[in-house]
Design a protein around this motif. Structure first.
Motif, PDB file in Angstrom:
ATOM      1  N   ASP A  47       0.834  -1.214   0.000  1.00  0.00           N
ATOM      2  CA  ASP A  47       0.000   0.000   0.000  1.00  0.00           C
ATOM      3  C   ASP A  47       0.861   1.253   0.000  1.00  0.00           C
ATOM      4  O   ASP A  47       0.749   2.117   0.871  1.00  0.00           O
ATOM      5  CB  ASP A  47      -0.934   0.011   1.222  1.00  0.00           C
ATOM      6  CG  ASP A  47      -2.274  -0.614   0.890  1.00  0.00           C
ATOM      7  OD1 ASP A  47      -2.579  -0.771  -0.310  1.00  0.00           O
ATOM      8  OD2 ASP A  47      -3.014  -0.936   1.842  1.00  0.00           O
ATOM      9  N   TRP A  48       1.755   1.323  -0.957  1.00  0.00           N
ATOM     10  CA  TRP A  48       2.675   2.460  -1.040  1.00  0.00           C
ATOM     11  C   TRP A  48       2.553   3.159  -2.381  1.00  0.00           C
ATOM     12  O   TRP A  48       1.991   2.619  -3.333  1.00  0.00           O
ATOM     13  CB  TRP A  48       4.115   1.982  -0.817  1.00  0.00           C
ATOM     14  CG  TRP A  48       4.477   0.718  -1.549  1.00  0.00           C
ATOM     15  CD1 TRP A  48       4.127   0.353  -2.818  1.00  0.00           C
ATOM     16  CD2 TRP A  48       5.242  -0.373  -1.030  1.00  0.00           C
ATOM     17  NE1 TRP A  48       4.652  -0.882  -3.112  1.00  0.00           N
ATOM     18  CE2 TRP A  48       5.343  -1.353  -2.041  1.00  0.00           C
ATOM     19  CE3 TRP A  48       5.886  -0.604   0.187  1.00  0.00           C
ATOM     20  CZ2 TRP A  48       6.034  -2.552  -1.876  1.00  0.00           C
ATOM     21  CZ3 TRP A  48       6.567  -1.795   0.346  1.00  0.00           C
ATOM     22  CH2 TRP A  48       6.639  -2.760  -0.672  1.00  0.00           C
ATOM     23  N   ALA A  49       3.084   4.358  -2.445  1.00  0.00           N
ATOM     24  CA  ALA A  49       3.114   5.115  -3.700  1.00  0.00           C
ATOM     25  C   ALA A  49       4.284   6.082  -3.619  1.00  0.00           C
ATOM     26  O   ALA A  49       4.683   6.496  -2.521  1.00  0.00           O
ATOM     27  CB  ALA A  49       1.809   5.871  -3.898  1.00  0.00           C
ATOM     28  N   PHE A  50       4.838   6.416  -4.784  1.00  0.00           N
ATOM     29  CA  PHE A  50       6.027   7.255  -4.816  1.00  0.00           C
ATOM     30  C   PHE A  50       5.808   8.379  -5.822  1.00  0.00           C
ATOM     31  O   PHE A  50       5.643   8.134  -7.012  1.00  0.00           O
ATOM     32  CB  PHE A  50       7.247   6.401  -5.179  1.00  0.00           C
ATOM     33  CG  PHE A  50       7.417   5.246  -4.226  1.00  0.00           C
ATOM     34  CD1 PHE A  50       8.156   5.393  -3.056  1.00  0.00           C
ATOM     35  CD2 PHE A  50       6.764   4.030  -4.451  1.00  0.00           C
ATOM     36  CE1 PHE A  50       8.262   4.351  -2.147  1.00  0.00           C
ATOM     37  CE2 PHE A  50       6.870   2.980  -3.543  1.00  0.00           C
ATOM     38  CZ  PHE A  50       7.628   3.133  -2.392  1.00  0.00           C
ATOM     39  N   VAL A  51       5.755   9.604  -5.286  1.00  0.00           N
ATOM     40  CA  VAL A  51       5.583  10.757  -6.158  1.00  0.00           C
ATOM     41  C   VAL A  51       6.978  11.306  -6.485  1.00  0.00           C
ATOM     42  O   VAL A  51       7.765  11.578  -5.582  1.00  0.00           O
ATOM     43  CB  VAL A  51       4.719  11.849  -5.499  1.00  0.00           C
ATOM     44  CG1 VAL A  51       4.468  12.987  -6.483  1.00  0.00           C
ATOM     45  CG2 VAL A  51       3.398  11.269  -5.004  1.00  0.00           C
ATOM     46  N   LEU A  52       7.273  11.425  -7.773  1.00  0.00           N
ATOM     47  CA  LEU A  52       8.567  11.951  -8.208  1.00  0.00           C
ATOM     48  C   LEU A  52       8.359  13.373  -8.710  1.00  0.00           C
ATOM     49  O   LEU A  52       7.813  13.583  -9.797  1.00  0.00           O
ATOM     50  CB  LEU A  52       9.140  11.062  -9.317  1.00  0.00           C
ATOM     51  CG  LEU A  52       9.463   9.618  -8.880  1.00  0.00           C
ATOM     52  CD1 LEU A  52       9.770   8.739 -10.092  1.00  0.00           C
ATOM     53  CD2 LEU A  52      10.639   9.597  -7.915  1.00  0.00           C
ATOM     54  N   VAL A  53       8.748  14.338  -7.893  1.00  0.00           N
ATOM     55  CA  VAL A  53       8.508  15.737  -8.222  1.00  0.00           C
ATOM     56  C   VAL A  53       9.706  16.305  -8.984  1.00  0.00           C
ATOM     57  O   VAL A  53      10.822  16.338  -8.475  1.00  0.00           O
ATOM     58  CB  VAL A  53       8.250  16.568  -6.943  1.00  0.00           C
ATOM     59  CG1 VAL A  53       8.003  18.030  -7.306  1.00  0.00           C
ATOM     60  CG2 VAL A  53       7.069  15.994  -6.161  1.00  0.00           C
ATOM     61  N   ARG A  54       9.445  16.733 -10.227  1.00  0.00           N
ATOM     62  CA  ARG A  54      10.484  17.351 -11.064  1.00  0.00           C
ATOM     63  C   ARG A  54      10.076  18.750 -11.519  1.00  0.00           C
ATOM     64  O   ARG A  54      10.902  19.534 -11.950  1.00  0.00           O
ATOM     65  CB  ARG A  54      10.753  16.463 -12.299  1.00  0.00           C
ATOM     66  CG  ARG A  54      11.309  15.099 -11.951  1.00  0.00           C
ATOM     67  CD  ARG A  54      11.628  14.293 -13.201  1.00  0.00           C
ATOM     68  NE  ARG A  54      10.407  13.983 -13.954  1.00  0.00           N
ATOM     69  CZ  ARG A  54      10.366  13.251 -15.062  1.00  0.00           C
ATOM     70  NH1 ARG A  54      11.490  12.753 -15.559  1.00  0.00           N
ATOM     71  NH2 ARG A  54       9.221  13.001 -15.678  1.00  0.00           N
ATOM     72  N   ASP A  55       8.779  19.043 -11.420  1.00  0.00           N
ATOM     73  CA  ASP A  55       8.248  20.339 -11.850  1.00  0.00           C
ATOM     74  C   ASP A  55       8.875  21.478 -11.021  1.00  0.00           C
ATOM     75  O   ASP A  55       8.806  21.452  -9.787  1.00  0.00           O
ATOM     76  CB  ASP A  55       6.721  20.319 -11.658  1.00  0.00           C
ATOM     77  CG  ASP A  55       6.080  21.629 -12.017  1.00  0.00           C
ATOM     78  OD1 ASP A  55       5.882  21.877 -13.218  1.00  0.00           O
ATOM     79  OD2 ASP A  55       5.807  22.431 -11.091  1.00  0.00           O
ATOM     80  N   PRO A  56       9.496  22.481 -11.688  1.00  0.00           N
ATOM     81  CA  PRO A  56      10.201  23.550 -10.961  1.00  0.00           C
ATOM     82  C   PRO A  56       9.320  24.296  -9.956  1.00  0.00           C
ATOM     83  O   PRO A  56       9.759  24.597  -8.841  1.00  0.00           O
ATOM     84  CB  PRO A  56      10.665  24.499 -12.084  1.00  0.00           C
ATOM     85  CG  PRO A  56      10.721  23.644 -13.315  1.00  0.00           C
ATOM     86  CD  PRO A  56       9.625  22.623 -13.157  1.00  0.00           C
ATOM     87  N   GLU A  57       8.069  24.556 -10.347  1.00  0.00           N
ATOM     88  CA  GLU A  57       7.191  25.309  -9.453  1.00  0.00           C
ATOM     89  C   GLU A  57       6.859  24.502  -8.192  1.00  0.00           C
ATOM     90  O   GLU A  57       6.857  25.032  -7.079  1.00  0.00           O
ATOM     91  CB  GLU A  57       5.909  25.658 -10.216  1.00  0.00           C
ATOM     92  CG  GLU A  57       5.186  26.868  -9.672  1.00  0.00           C
ATOM     93  CD  GLU A  57       3.905  27.111 -10.447  1.00  0.00           C
ATOM     94  OE1 GLU A  57       2.847  27.240  -9.808  1.00  0.00           O
ATOM     95  OE2 GLU A  57       3.969  27.125 -11.700  1.00  0.00           O
ATOM     96  N   LEU A  58       6.590  23.206  -8.382  1.00  0.00           N
ATOM     97  CA  LEU A  58       6.296  22.355  -7.222  1.00  0.00           C
ATOM     98  C   LEU A  58       7.533  22.195  -6.342  1.00  0.00           C
ATOM     99  O   LEU A  58       7.440  22.143  -5.118  1.00  0.00           O
ATOM    100  CB  LEU A  58       5.795  20.976  -7.679  1.00  0.00           C
ATOM    101  CG  LEU A  58       4.386  20.949  -8.260  1.00  0.00           C
ATOM    102  CD1 LEU A  58       4.053  19.555  -8.804  1.00  0.00           C
ATOM    103  CD2 LEU A  58       3.353  21.376  -7.221  1.00  0.00           C
TER     104      LEU A  58
END
Lengths: 215, 215
Positions: A47-58
């Motif tokens: 029950d896991w998830a991995f968000v990969l944030v690359r967006d400069p604004e985020l």
């Protein structure tokens, strides 16, 4: 080329807080998360998830909240003065300050998420549920840190996002039922990997009963 | 002989629940824990300890409490009947039952302990403190599981000792301030190590925002 040895990697996986902005290939990111999810989870529920944030604004959003939290914690802490603090610890906190200030320059910030409630088998009490939840995400996090190191990518396990978790979840769209257990800035390191030093192992092993140590 | 590769090990570290009683050499146990403590801990405080239980009487004590807890949970759970449960899950729970019944036959049962309160820098709120505590022990636990696998030793991360943690701490003499985060039976496996299968990685990765997936 044969892959690096497990003990070599384990003994040289340290927090890398100063990162280059160079992008990490998508295939590399997938390989890292794919290694992450080989970790165990309670009842194998995954029950896991991995968000990969690359967006400069985020990334700037994450940086600003992280930096403010870090400043607040630092002001409240014993580290507002450096008097009597061991040099190694001061170096660590300076690097952590740098990380906070430059967080958005990391090419990727990974958010490791896990289902907040665990009850696939039977209703658990509060303590058992906590262990099941965190014991079902931090092993994956460690696989991710080791895999980053094996692929020459620097990373650091951070948790102070919890001070702004509600805002964070809302901004990224993470469901109410998920908890963000760790935030891991990732990037090719400015410095070099090196051996990880720790207290001697004899000090942390107890044989059969607490206090029964060989020193 | 060169050591096994990191990804090979990560992808073949699965819960091994059926163990031989053959002893594990002390040097091997030390190597495993020494790899464990290379993991990160919040503020690098290293507030962990590892009790290696080999004493037959103490192992029987652990087995009896674990077995009773397991029986109680199983009776309360949906698994009291096997109707509608996928075969793989039934196999897993049967192996878990076997582990519970034969726990004392494992040559070593490792208890991974961590300081319950974390505040080296500043007072943390409850949520932040939980992450700091569990994020400071389960990475070490994963290093231990991987190291066991690399050395041909089977192991399983279990947490239901939390139902009898007070009794456990008293019997082993573990201080009030420490929490037992994981109980890991260790031994040479009866079966073979093999690949760990999981849901496809594309299902657990979100790019930038929740729900932004490539499938």
């Amino acid at each position: 080329m044969s892959e690096p040895g497990i003990f070599e990697i384990i003994h040289s996986t340290r927090a890398m807080r100063r990162l280059k902005p160079d992008p990490i290939p998508e295939a590399t990111l997938k390989k890292i998360v794919d290694a992450g999810i080989r970790a165990p989870s309670g009842g194998n529920v995954q029950d896991w998830a991995f968000v990969l944030v690359r967006d400069p604004e985020l990334k700037r959003f994450l940086r600003d909240y992280y930096w403010n939290t870090w400043q607040t914690l630092r002001a409240q802490s014993s580290l507002s003065s450096t008097e009597g603090i061991p040099p190694a610890q001061i170096r660590m906190y300076n690097a952590a300050s740098d990380l906070a200030a430059h967080l958005d320059e990391a090419p990727v910030i990974l958010l490791a998420c896990v289902q907040q409630e665990y009850s696939p088998v039977a209703p658990l009490n509060k303590r058992a549920s906590k262990l099941a939840v965190y014991g079902s995400i931090f092993p994956a996090v460690q696989n991710i840190l080791l895999s980053c190191r094996a692929l020459g990518i620097g990373a650091t396990l951070t948790t102070i996002h919890s001070f702004f978790e509600d805002t964070l979840k809302q901004r990224i769209g993470i469901p109410e039922t998920m908890e963000v257990a760790a935030m891991i800035p990732m990037g090719y390191p400015q410095g070099k990997f090196g051996p990880v030093s720790r207290r001697p192992v004899e000090e942390v092993i107890h044989w059969d009963r607490w206090g029964n140590q060989q020193k």
